[in-house]
Design an enzyme around this catalytic site. Sequence first.
Site, PDB file in Angstrom:
ATOM      1  N   GLU A  27      -0.642  30.958   7.437  1.00  0.00           N
ATOM      2  CA  GLU A  27       0.708  30.713   6.934  1.00  0.00           C
ATOM      3  C   GLU A  27       0.655  29.726   5.774  1.00  0.00           C
ATOM      4  O   GLU A  27      -0.078  28.734   5.796  1.00  0.00           O
ATOM      5  CB  GLU A  27       1.605  30.166   8.040  1.00  0.00           C
ATOM      6  CG  GLU A  27       3.042  29.907   7.574  1.00  0.00           C
ATOM      7  CD  GLU A  27       3.996  29.671   8.725  1.00  0.00           C
ATOM      8  OE1 GLU A  27       4.017  30.512   9.649  1.00  0.00           O
ATOM      9  OE2 GLU A  27       4.702  28.655   8.714  1.00  0.00           O
ATOM     10  N   ARG A  32       6.703  24.936  -5.599  1.00  0.00           N
ATOM     11  CA  ARG A  32       7.970  24.600  -6.253  1.00  0.00           C
ATOM     12  C   ARG A  32       7.862  24.650  -7.767  1.00  0.00           C
ATOM     13  O   ARG A  32       8.872  24.623  -8.455  1.00  0.00           O
ATOM     14  CB  ARG A  32       8.407  23.192  -5.832  1.00  0.00           C
ATOM     15  CG  ARG A  32       8.808  23.097  -4.367  1.00  0.00           C
ATOM     16  CD  ARG A  32       9.322  21.705  -4.064  1.00  0.00           C
ATOM     17  NE  ARG A  32       9.883  21.630  -2.719  1.00  0.00           N
ATOM     18  CZ  ARG A  32       9.581  20.694  -1.846  1.00  0.00           C
ATOM     19  NH1 ARG A  32       8.713  19.763  -2.166  1.00  0.00           N
ATOM     20  NH2 ARG A  32      10.132  20.682  -0.661  1.00  0.00           N
ATOM     21  N   TYR A 135      22.577  33.066  14.667  1.00  0.00           N
ATOM     22  CA  TYR A 135      21.321  33.159  15.421  1.00  0.00           C
ATOM     23  C   TYR A 135      20.354  34.158  14.783  1.00  0.00           C
ATOM     24  O   TYR A 135      20.768  35.111  14.120  1.00  0.00           O
ATOM     25  CB  TYR A 135      21.601  33.574  16.870  1.00  0.00           C
ATOM     26  CG  TYR A 135      22.551  32.656  17.585  1.00  0.00           C
ATOM     27  CD1 TYR A 135      22.127  31.428  18.076  1.00  0.00           C
ATOM     28  CD2 TYR A 135      23.880  33.019  17.778  1.00  0.00           C
ATOM     29  CE1 TYR A 135      23.000  30.572  18.723  1.00  0.00           C
ATOM     30  CE2 TYR A 135      24.767  32.175  18.430  1.00  0.00           C
ATOM     31  CZ  TYR A 135      24.326  30.948  18.896  1.00  0.00           C
ATOM     32  OH  TYR A 135      25.196  30.106  19.539  1.00  0.00           O
ATOM     33  N   TYR A 282      -1.419  27.426  10.742  1.00  0.00           N
ATOM     34  CA  TYR A 282      -0.546  26.771   9.776  1.00  0.00           C
ATOM     35  C   TYR A 282      -1.446  26.020   8.793  1.00  0.00           C
ATOM     36  O   TYR A 282      -1.890  24.900   9.079  1.00  0.00           O
ATOM     37  CB  TYR A 282       0.411  25.816  10.495  1.00  0.00           C
ATOM     38  CG  TYR A 282       1.404  26.524  11.391  1.00  0.00           C
ATOM     39  CD1 TYR A 282       2.460  27.244  10.838  1.00  0.00           C
ATOM     40  CD2 TYR A 282       1.284  26.488  12.774  1.00  0.00           C
ATOM     41  CE1 TYR A 282       3.372  27.908  11.651  1.00  0.00           C
ATOM     42  CE2 TYR A 282       2.190  27.144  13.597  1.00  0.00           C
ATOM     43  CZ  TYR A 282       3.235  27.857  13.019  1.00  0.00           C
ATOM     44  OH  TYR A 282       4.137  28.513  13.830  1.00  0.00           O
ATOM     45  N   THR A 436     -21.291  42.009 -24.448  1.00  0.00           N
ATOM     46  CA  THR A 436     -20.846  42.925 -23.403  1.00  0.00           C
ATOM     47  C   THR A 436     -19.810  42.289 -22.484  1.00  0.00           C
ATOM     48  O   THR A 436     -19.948  41.146 -22.064  1.00  0.00           O
ATOM     49  CB  THR A 436     -22.040  43.405 -22.553  1.00  0.00           C
ATOM     50  OG1 THR A 436     -22.690  42.282 -21.956  1.00  0.00           O
ATOM     51  CG2 THR A 436     -23.035  44.150 -23.425  1.00  0.00           C
TER      52      THR A 436
END
Length: 628
Positions: A27, A32, A135, A282, A436
């Site tokens: 996660e 920002r 909810y 996390y 190359t």
Amino acid sequence: MNIERTQKIIDVLKAKEDANQSYFSFEYFPARTEAGVFNLLERLDHMGTKLKPDFVDLTWRARTQQLSLDVAIGAQTICGLETQLHLCVAGLTRRELLCILAKIKKSGIRNILALRGDPPEGHDRFSKTPGGFSYAYELVELIREQYGDYFSISVAGYPEGLGECPYEEELKHLKQKVDAGADFIISQLFFDTDRYIKWVKDCREIGITCPIIPGILPIQSWRSFSRMCELNPTVSVPPSLRDAIAPLKNDDQAVREYGVEFAVQQCRTLLDTGAAKGIHFYTINLEVATAKIVTALGWAPEKSKKHKMLPYRSCLNSTRKDENVRPIFWAHRPKSYIHRTKKWGEFPNGRWGDSESPAFGELNDYHLFFLHVGKKFDRRAMWGEHPTTLADVADVFLKFLAGKIERLPWHDTRLEPESTSIYNELVFLNQNGFLTINSQPAVNGVSSRDSTHGWGPGPGFVFKKAYVEFFCSPRLMQALVKRLPEYDSLTYHAENLRGECHKNCDVATAVTWGVFHGAQILQPTVVDPKSFSVWKDEAFGLWETQWATIYPEDSKSRALILGIYDSFWLVNIVENDFIHGDLFKVFRAVVQDLQESGELESAIGLPSSPATSSSEITTTTTTTSNHL
């Protein structure tokens, strides 16, 4: 042939569990700033490539909704990671949620973590937005009502509650979310493993049968650990953990090392007791601790086991699920190609076609989707502090071939192992002024499982035509064009910055293909003249935007790089005889011609007069038949 890529995460989890295999996910929270977006996408790409999580999860910022979505699209489409996006009802009306869901579906993302969201800043309790929901289960119901089972939906679980109602009520609320249509649960972070195991048992006893994935937070430092405890007062900390960390609080490295050991033990206990089939990490956008835990658990993939379905990394986006053909020019800048073709309604499948596909997009929002090219001083360290001659520039290309620097403007990663067989030829070219940027050796019927050249959906054989792409001076181009007509098996295309062109083939040519059991022939990479003209502009532009700009405006180094940008030619050559052909024979002949005339040294360098134009390079231009 349809090579399915984008999947619903619940299908991934079920397949893993049915095969008795563990799974893991990462996660991240959205950046920002622009610089933060760069760094996050680079980290997503690096951790995804190195550790191969089963999916990644991106949190939601109500104030930067589009940025959250953009990063999720970049993670899935550009980085090739199965991606789940958080969506919160907080602060949004039903109509706004429907609008966001439509954007998510259009982007190709099929996985959503449905959340209520936190109370507004300065408030202790959540309050419903007029016209919105109270909810998370209502959001789950809305998604199922509008989209059926198109999306995989996960919801959050709280092993120690949120503190808003009694524990038993929390369990009932969780079951309500599952009954509304959630496919699986991801838990809030916790440190008391025994409490988590009891919570899972309690969930099962009230009829929750879907997968439940524990959320593990690696402890990074005493400060972040203390801050986490403040923000999550319901998360209990076992006295043994606090007692172990407290003496280390002034040594972040020691805290991190202990945090890794603690997390590894948590994971092993959960897996060994059957309380978990997989782990959700996390990461807080950090790599080291999470990577160490994954490695300690034996989940880090071995390089030798890596197998590609296609010669390039597939794009995890439902709109591109059938794509299996691309021009070879973007082989080492795949993110650029994906970005520039993101608005195409259809993508080549089976064959490239007639090059009349929608136009390639521009790179105006380039910064959102590409690996950070590095700060100026990093690029100067790689590409030279003060280059003043073509020999200095050629030396950079030679260092790249030797693995002494990590990248070139046209090459996002190190040289591929397949180039080992033509390494000496590539060195010869660069030593003699042919700079190359892309190449591949000829391959004739190698097993699709070969560790170097193999790719494909199953047992079979792969083939390649030798290919090389390079920049060269006008004088070298003149000498090359004079010799090329002597080699019937070569097709070529050369353009300079002004669009002057020399070529002997006007049709797309497959340069990689494979034959597999029970499947049609796949031709995943092609040389296409019209695409080359598009790529040419990007390739020349990289001299200016990535290389020249690292030097002061009035410096000799910037003038040198801009001189190359302004005068050189970009050339690609294909050796169509992949059995007996010799792509490099023409170069040896050109170098020998110039050595015998005493012109080689001057031919390599920048022209002292205006660049040689197309009219000064004479050749017979012909159109060959369509090569395989």
